[in-house]
Design an enzyme around this catalytic site. Structure first.
Site, PDB file in Angstrom:
ATOM      1  N   CYS A  96       0.790  -1.233   0.000  1.00 50.61           N
ATOM      2  CA  CYS A  96       0.000   0.000   0.000  1.00 50.61           C
ATOM      3  C   CYS A  96       0.831   1.298   0.000  1.00 50.61           C
ATOM      4  O   CYS A  96       1.324   1.701  -1.044  1.00 50.61           O
ATOM      5  CB  CYS A  96      -0.986  -0.067   1.171  1.00 50.61           C
ATOM      6  SG  CYS A  96      -2.365   1.072   0.967  1.00 50.61           S
ATOM      7  N   HIS A  99      -3.136  -5.822   2.602  1.00 53.54           N
ATOM      8  CA  HIS A  99      -2.680  -5.848   3.994  1.00 53.54           C
ATOM      9  C   HIS A  99      -3.110  -7.179   4.599  1.00 53.54           C
ATOM     10  O   HIS A  99      -3.756  -7.984   3.938  1.00 53.54           O
ATOM     11  CB  HIS A  99      -3.367  -4.750   4.814  1.00 53.54           C
ATOM     12  CG  HIS A  99      -3.039  -3.360   4.422  1.00 53.54           C
ATOM     13  ND1 HIS A  99      -1.870  -2.737   4.787  1.00 53.54           N
ATOM     14  CD2 HIS A  99      -3.742  -2.435   3.731  1.00 53.54           C
ATOM     15  CE1 HIS A  99      -1.883  -1.486   4.338  1.00 53.54           C
ATOM     16  NE2 HIS A  99      -2.990  -1.282   3.685  1.00 53.54           N
TER      17      HIS A  99
HETATM   18  N1  GLN Z   1      -2.199   6.848   2.635  1.00 52.09           N
HETATM   19  C1  GLN Z   1      -2.336   6.020   1.473  1.00 52.09           C
HETATM   20  C2  GLN Z   1      -3.728   6.028   0.905  1.00 52.09           C
HETATM   21  O1  GLN Z   1      -4.675   6.312   1.610  1.00 52.09           O
HETATM   22  C3  GLN Z   1      -1.906   4.605   1.806  1.00 52.09           C
HETATM   23  C4  GLN Z   1      -2.864   3.916   2.749  1.00 52.09           C
HETATM   24  C5  GLN Z   1      -2.338   2.594   3.290  1.00 52.09           C
HETATM   25  O2  GLN Z   1      -1.153   2.319   3.277  1.00 52.09           O
HETATM   26  N2  GLN Z   1      -3.222   1.798   3.805  1.00 52.09           N
HETATM   27  O3  GLN Z   1      -3.899   5.733  -0.252  1.00 52.09           O
END
Ligand code: GLN
Length: 244
Positions: free
Chosen positions: A93, A190
């Site tokens: 992510c 995740h």
């Molecule tokens: N901040 C980034 C987004 O919202 C990554 C989010 C995350 O790593 N879960 O796209």
């Protein structure tokens, strides 16, 4: 004992939804296979270890990404070099986004990445949240959990990690998740993803072993590891049936 050096990137700022678990899982699996895992936790301002066999990075809030991006720029050349040499990497992510060219946040800030992957990410007001199930040529069915505002698009032809079966993945248009170049993998999964997708974990270990010791086949798994993988496969099945 054969040592494998793992670099855990920005563990303090970038380890959302249990992504730090990927580091623990890889280290534990390495030990089950008879290696000596050495984990180097890296945060802004630290030194890189001399030897790096694998690089892992997790997700994070936009604020976490803002905290680390300038340090990441300083490390960009070395990380691109390692990726080009075929060092296995797994970026989830937020770190996946910053291994691309940039992430444009909802508040209009453009956070530069290090361009290991030729892709870019732009936030929209939709937040993509829920279970993500995908089919991968290399690893079969992959299951995890996504939560991101950023939508990722490839700038050139890249190989994706998997075709989305349910959930969103890279964006709301293409129907694919993640990217692979050499042995570097980026994904929105995740979970921690390696807990339910042991083939992905073994890919990273196999490549690390091959690069460092010239051996392509992993040792056969111990009974404990076999049992763990049975449970992981069941967890994968159960999670893939769960609605979003
Ligand atoms: N901040 C980034 C987004 O919202 C990554 C989010 C995350 O790593 N879960 O796209």
């Amino acid at each position: 004992m054969r040592q494998i050096d793992i670099l855990s990137l920005y563990t303090n700022d970038m380890s959302f939804y249990g992504d730090m678990g990927n580091v623990l899982i890889v280290a534990k699996r390495l030990a089950f296979y008879g290696f000596e895992p050495v984990v180097h936790f890296y945060n802004p301002g630290d030194d890189f270890p001399e030897h790096i066999d694998m690089v892992l990075g997790g997700g994070g809030q936009d604020s976490g990404q803002k905290n680390i991006f300038d340090d990441l720029q300083r490390r960009g050349e070395r990380l691109r070099e390692l990726a080009a040499q075929g060092v296995p990497m797994l970026m989830i992510c937020g770190m996946y986004q910053l291994f691309g060219k940039y992430f444009l946040t909802n508040s209009g800030k453009k956070i530069p990445g290090i361009s290991v992957f030729d892709l870019y990410t732009e936030a929209t007001s939709d937040r993509l949240i829920g279970n993500l199930v995908e089919e991968s040529d290399l690893f079969g069915r992959l299951v995890g959990y996504e939560n991101h505002s950023g939508q990722t698009y490839f700038s050139s032809r890249l190989r994706s990690l998997g075709k989305v079966v349910s959930g969103s993945g890279n964006n709301l248009k293409d129907g694919f998740d993640g990217a692979i170049i050499n042995n570097a993998i980026g994904t929105y999964l995740h979970g921690p993803v390696l807990s339910k997708n042991p083939k992905l974990a073994d890919f990273l270990i196999e490549k690390a072993q091959l690069n460092r010791y010239g051996i392509s086949q992993l040792p056969s798994p111990s009974p404990v590891l076999k049992r763990i993988d049975e449970l992981a496969t069941k967890a994968n099945e159960a999670a893939s049936r769960r609605p979003r």
